[in-house]
Scaffold this active site. Structure first.
Site, mmCIF file in Angstrom:
data_model
loop_
_atom_site.group_PDB
_atom_site.id
_atom_site.type_symbol
_atom_site.label_atom_id
_atom_site.label_comp_id
_atom_site.label_asym_id
_atom_site.label_seq_id
_atom_site.Cartn_x
_atom_site.Cartn_y
_atom_site.Cartn_z
ATOM 1 N N PHE A 163 0.811 -1.229 0.000
ATOM 2 C CA PHE A 163 0.000 0.000 0.000
ATOM 3 C C PHE A 163 0.838 1.270 0.000
ATOM 4 O O PHE A 163 0.351 2.338 -0.348
ATOM 5 C CB PHE A 163 -0.955 0.017 1.208
ATOM 6 C CG PHE A 163 -0.295 0.458 2.497
ATOM 7 C CD1 PHE A 163 -0.122 1.815 2.772
ATOM 8 C CD2 PHE A 163 0.184 -0.458 3.422
ATOM 9 C CE1 PHE A 163 0.503 2.227 3.956
ATOM 10 C CE2 PHE A 163 0.804 -0.056 4.590
ATOM 11 C CZ PHE A 163 0.972 1.293 4.857
ATOM 12 N N LYS A 187 -1.136 -7.249 -9.269
ATOM 13 C CA LYS A 187 -2.146 -7.147 -8.210
ATOM 14 C C LYS A 187 -1.786 -5.996 -7.284
ATOM 15 O O LYS A 187 -0.857 -6.078 -6.485
ATOM 16 C CB LYS A 187 -2.262 -8.443 -7.392
ATOM 17 C CG LYS A 187 -3.571 -8.414 -6.604
ATOM 18 C CD LYS A 187 -3.538 -9.095 -5.272
ATOM 19 C CE LYS A 187 -2.887 -8.406 -4.151
ATOM 20 N NZ LYS A 187 -3.559 -7.231 -3.593
ATOM 21 N N GLU A 190 -5.114 -3.820 -2.116
ATOM 22 C CA GLU A 190 -6.551 -3.527 -2.078
ATOM 23 C C GLU A 190 -6.846 -2.231 -1.320
ATOM 24 O O GLU A 190 -7.939 -1.676 -1.415
ATOM 25 C CB GLU A 190 -7.335 -4.703 -1.494
ATOM 26 C CG GLU A 190 -6.997 -5.081 -0.057
ATOM 27 C CD GLU A 190 -5.794 -6.023 0.072
ATOM 28 O OE1 GLU A 190 -4.799 -5.829 -0.659
ATOM 29 O OE2 GLU A 190 -5.851 -6.940 0.907
ATOM 30 N N SER A 240 5.101 -6.992 3.465
ATOM 31 C CA SER A 240 5.635 -7.296 4.795
ATOM 32 C C SER A 240 6.423 -8.615 4.767
ATOM 33 O O SER A 240 6.210 -9.466 3.890
ATOM 34 C CB SER A 240 4.482 -7.418 5.789
ATOM 35 O OG SER A 240 3.634 -8.478 5.395
ATOM 36 N N CYS A 295 9.685 1.494 3.732
ATOM 37 C CA CYS A 295 10.542 0.389 4.165
ATOM 38 C C CYS A 295 11.968 0.873 4.373
ATOM 39 O O CYS A 295 12.791 0.134 4.905
ATOM 40 C CB CYS A 295 10.509 -0.746 3.154
ATOM 41 S SG CYS A 295 11.254 -0.283 1.599
ATOM 42 N N GLU A 387 9.107 -4.061 13.436
ATOM 43 C CA GLU A 387 8.756 -2.995 12.486
ATOM 44 C C GLU A 387 7.494 -2.295 12.983
ATOM 45 O O GLU A 387 6.455 -2.939 13.162
ATOM 46 C CB GLU A 387 8.515 -3.579 11.094
ATOM 47 C CG GLU A 387 8.210 -2.500 10.066
ATOM 48 C CD GLU A 387 8.085 -3.024 8.636
ATOM 49 O OE1 GLU A 387 7.497 -4.101 8.442
ATOM 50 O OE2 GLU A 387 8.583 -2.325 7.723
HETATM 51 P P1 NAD Z 1 1.335 -6.616 3.129
HETATM 52 O O1 NAD Z 1 2.354 -7.689 3.196
HETATM 53 O O2 NAD Z 1 0.229 -6.625 4.100
HETATM 54 O O3 NAD Z 1 0.643 -6.631 1.667
HETATM 55 C C1 NAD Z 1 1.419 -6.644 0.487
HETATM 56 C C2 NAD Z 1 0.601 -7.323 -0.607
HETATM 57 O O4 NAD Z 1 0.346 -8.667 -0.225
HETATM 58 C C3 NAD Z 1 -0.750 -6.665 -0.847
HETATM 59 O O5 NAD Z 1 -0.974 -6.614 -2.234
HETATM 60 C C4 NAD Z 1 -1.727 -7.594 -0.140
HETATM 61 O O6 NAD Z 1 -2.986 -7.632 -0.763
HETATM 62 C C5 NAD Z 1 -1.055 -8.940 -0.227
HETATM 63 N N1 NAD Z 1 -1.322 -9.789 0.936
HETATM 64 C C6 NAD Z 1 -1.610 -9.399 2.216
HETATM 65 N N2 NAD Z 1 -1.744 -10.474 3.018
HETATM 66 C C7 NAD Z 1 -1.532 -11.564 2.247
HETATM 67 C C8 NAD Z 1 -1.521 -12.967 2.504
HETATM 68 N N3 NAD Z 1 -1.752 -13.452 3.707
HETATM 69 N N4 NAD Z 1 -1.247 -13.801 1.473
HETATM 70 C C9 NAD Z 1 -0.998 -13.327 0.246
HETATM 71 N N5 NAD Z 1 -1.000 -12.004 -0.056
HETATM 72 C C10 NAD Z 1 -1.264 -11.134 0.924
HETATM 73 O O7 NAD Z 1 2.137 -5.229 3.155
HETATM 74 P P2 NAD Z 1 1.537 -3.758 3.208
HETATM 75 O O8 NAD Z 1 0.954 -3.529 4.566
HETATM 76 O O9 NAD Z 1 0.703 -3.488 2.003
HETATM 77 O O10 NAD Z 1 2.877 -2.892 3.033
HETATM 78 C C11 NAD Z 1 3.714 -2.543 4.094
HETATM 79 C C12 NAD Z 1 4.850 -3.527 4.248
HETATM 80 O O11 NAD Z 1 5.585 -3.619 3.029
HETATM 81 C C13 NAD Z 1 5.861 -3.103 5.297
HETATM 82 O O12 NAD Z 1 6.275 -4.237 6.019
HETATM 83 C C14 NAD Z 1 7.007 -2.531 4.486
HETATM 84 O O13 NAD Z 1 8.262 -2.573 5.124
HETATM 85 C C15 NAD Z 1 6.969 -3.432 3.298
HETATM 86 N N6 NAD Z 1 7.614 -2.830 2.129
HETATM 87 C C16 NAD Z 1 8.822 -3.341 1.767
HETATM 88 C C17 NAD Z 1 9.490 -2.788 0.694
HETATM 89 C C18 NAD Z 1 10.837 -3.322 0.278
HETATM 90 O O14 NAD Z 1 11.313 -2.942 -0.765
HETATM 91 N N7 NAD Z 1 11.467 -4.186 1.055
HETATM 92 C C19 NAD Z 1 8.925 -1.715 -0.020
HETATM 93 C C20 NAD Z 1 7.676 -1.241 0.372
HETATM 94 C C21 NAD Z 1 7.027 -1.812 1.464
#
Ligand code: NAD
Length: 496
Positions: A163, A187, A190, A240, A295, A387
């Site tokens: 997000f 994808k 959401e 994450s 991140c 985090e």
């Molecule tokens: P998230 O992991 O909750 O969601 C990321 C994606 O995975 C979304 O599209 C979501 O719909 C999907 N998703 C969520 N739960 C899932 C599941 N159980 N199974 C399969 N898919 C699932 O992350 P977020 O809250 O959208 O973003 C924030 C996180 O992303 C933070 O931890 C941040 O550090 C990390 N991030 C990392 C980087 C990097 O380059 N390392 C860059 C940006 C964000």
């Protein structure tokens, strides 16, 4: 067609419902029963809705991608890159509109949203440069025998994004993957599905053929269908650590290549000889920017010895920030509660709250936590090692540089680490010792600019290589080696 977003200020503005984009047509999910609202984070009110897709929609998107990839992969790379040259111009032309849409759905300030799109433009430029960089290598390996390596597309590939960067993170993937000749299923998160729709619309207007980019809106079931689909040959994920690890395991189990970037806990080490103004400005910008939802955001300041003057300068600058103007909202009510709990727990365990953002409020109904600084944080406190993903800086005090490095190394994440010093020797020692893929010397957000690849270590990344730059191009391609001999040679070796 997805029309431009009209808002030019922070007032609540409605937008179209999120839709899928399959074979060049905007459509709703085939069998969806669930929907969620897209909330404007500043006001805490809905601005749109997402109908959640399922496996059927993924199947349709992959079928569209498979059909489109047959033709697209035959286009010369220069012609494919032309689409991205035009996209670059379109992003610049529509910068304000795209930034307002991004700001409304994600919550980040307009200036931060603009910066995100500008960084996305850099990624597009890298994709354009592949017409020069991606020339295959060729060598006469034996008398009269040449060996040539060419980069071939994989077919249909997929990306899942978080997000916090709805425009830039898709642009970490699309330029390399598409200029390489693949078709893509994306994808979006959401929580923020709208910016990607405008991006797809612009790509269409820039001449991207139908079916080369497909978007499927939804959550976990869509991701699982992407992981499992036998015709998807590679999957890039950013999000994450918990989900990155699971997605990496599931996608790899089907034999596809996967690169999954996860969460972070970034450390800034400060020594007393650091430049006070530069260090204080930098630290505040790093932990407060995008409300700490990056991140690469600073999370822990490790103060080596007596850094009180620098800490006081950080405190003064932070206390002056105005919520809503200098700091945007976080992403949800649940985030506010999670972040507040980290602050409460640290305080109960003995940390000193030297700037307290818990009661700060911006626009009514929005998801607000003001910038917060916790001093004298100890390793036992969750704020020191987990985090938080909010505008919270934890200060840990150590006696010497070895103690700082030990503290940094003990954390399982490995995205970013920085040192603030005027000593080359100190900087070198830290750069040689920290467990992080992206490091800074007097830089608080050490994001590698193109052409250097973005990617962390340890629990911040699963899979080999970086998401952007040349590694990204290699990830989205397979290398074919062609060995050729055109005439009989007098001299024979084992292969000629
Ligand atoms: P998230 O992991 O909750 O969601 C990321 C994606 O995975 C979304 O599209 C979501 O719909 C999907 N998703 C969520 N739960 C899932 C599941 N159980 N199974 C399969 N898919 C699932 O992350 P977020 O809250 O959208 O973003 C924030 C996180 O992303 C933070 O931890 C941040 O550090 C990390 N991030 C990392 C980087 C990097 O380059 N390392 C860059 C940006 C964000």
């Amino acid at each position: 067609m997805i029309p431009p977003f009209t808002a030019r200020n922070y007032e609540l503005t409605q937008f179209l419902n999120a839709r899928n984009y399959i074979a060049g047509e905007w459509c709703d999910p085939r069998t969806s029963k669930d929907s969620i609202q897209v909330i404007n984070k500043r006001h805490g009110k809905p601005m749109s809705k997402v109908l959640m897709s399922g496996k059927d929609d993924v199947d349709a998107a992959v079928a569209a991608g498979t059909a489109a990839a047959r033709e697209w992969s035959k286009w010369p790379i220069r012609d494919r890159a032309q689409v991205f040259y035009r996209l670059r111009a379109a992003l610049e032309k529509n910068l304000d509109e795209l930034a307002w849409l991004l700001s409304h759905e994600n919550g980040k300030l307009f200036a931060e949203a603009k910066a995100e799109i500008e960084k996305g433009i850099e990624c597009v430029e890298y994709g354009c440069s592949l017409t020069n960089l991606a020339a295959g290598e060729k060598l006469e390996v034996s008398r009269g025998v040449t060996c040539e390596q060419v980069y071939s597309p994989l077919g249909v590939v997929a990306g899942v994004v978080p997000f916090n960067f709805p425009n830039m993170v898709p642009l970490w993937m699309l330029p390399q993957a598409l200029v390489a000749g693949n078709a893509f299923v994306l994808k979006p998160s959401e929580q923020v599905p709208l910016s990607t729709m405008r991006l797809a619309q612009l790509l269409h207007e820039c001449g991207l053929p139908k079916g080369v980019l497909n978007i499927v809106q939804g959550g976990q079931p869509v991701v699982e269908a992407l992981c499992d689909h036998p015709q998807i040959k590679a999957l890039g994920f950013v999000g994450s650590t918990r989900v990155a690890r699971a997605v990496y395991g599931r996608a790899s189990a089907t034999g596809k290549r996967a690169l999954c970037l996860g969460g972070a806990k970034n450390h800034l080490i400060v020594v007393p000889d650091a430049d006070l103004e530069l260090t204080a400005d930098n630290i505040v910008a790093s932990f407060v920017g995008c409300a700490g939802q990056r991140c690469m955001a600073a999370s822990v300041l490790i103060a080596v010895g007596d850094c009180d003057a620098i800490i006081e300068a950080v405190r003064i600058r932070t206390a002056k920030l105005v919520i809503g103007t200098d700091v945007g909202p976080v992403t949800s009510k649940a985030s506010v509660q999670r972040i507040t709990k980290y602050i409460d727990t640290a305080q109960q365990m003995g940390a000193k709250v030297i700037v307290d953002g818990r009661q700060k409020q911006g626009d009514p109904g929005g998801f607000w936590v003001g910038p917060t600084i916790l001093d004298h944080v100890t390793p036992a406190m969750p704020a020191s090692c987990e985090e938080i993903f909010g505008p919270v800086l934890s200060i840990v005090r150590v006696a010497n540089l070895e103690g700082a490095i030990e503290f940094e190394n003990a954390n399982p994440y490995g995205n970013a680490a920085s040192i603030y010093t005027t000593s080359g020797d100190v900087a070198k020692r830290v750069m040689e010792s920290v467990e992080a893929g992206m490091c800074g010397i007097n830089v608080g957000v050490p994001v590698p600019r193109e052409p250097f690849g973005f990617g962390g270590w340890n629990d911040s990344a699963f899979g080999a290589g970086n998401m952007t730059g040349w590694d990204g191009f290699r990830f989205w391609t397979r290398q074919r080696k062609v060995t050729a001999k055109w005439a009989l040679q007098k001299d024979h070796t084992w292969m000629s």
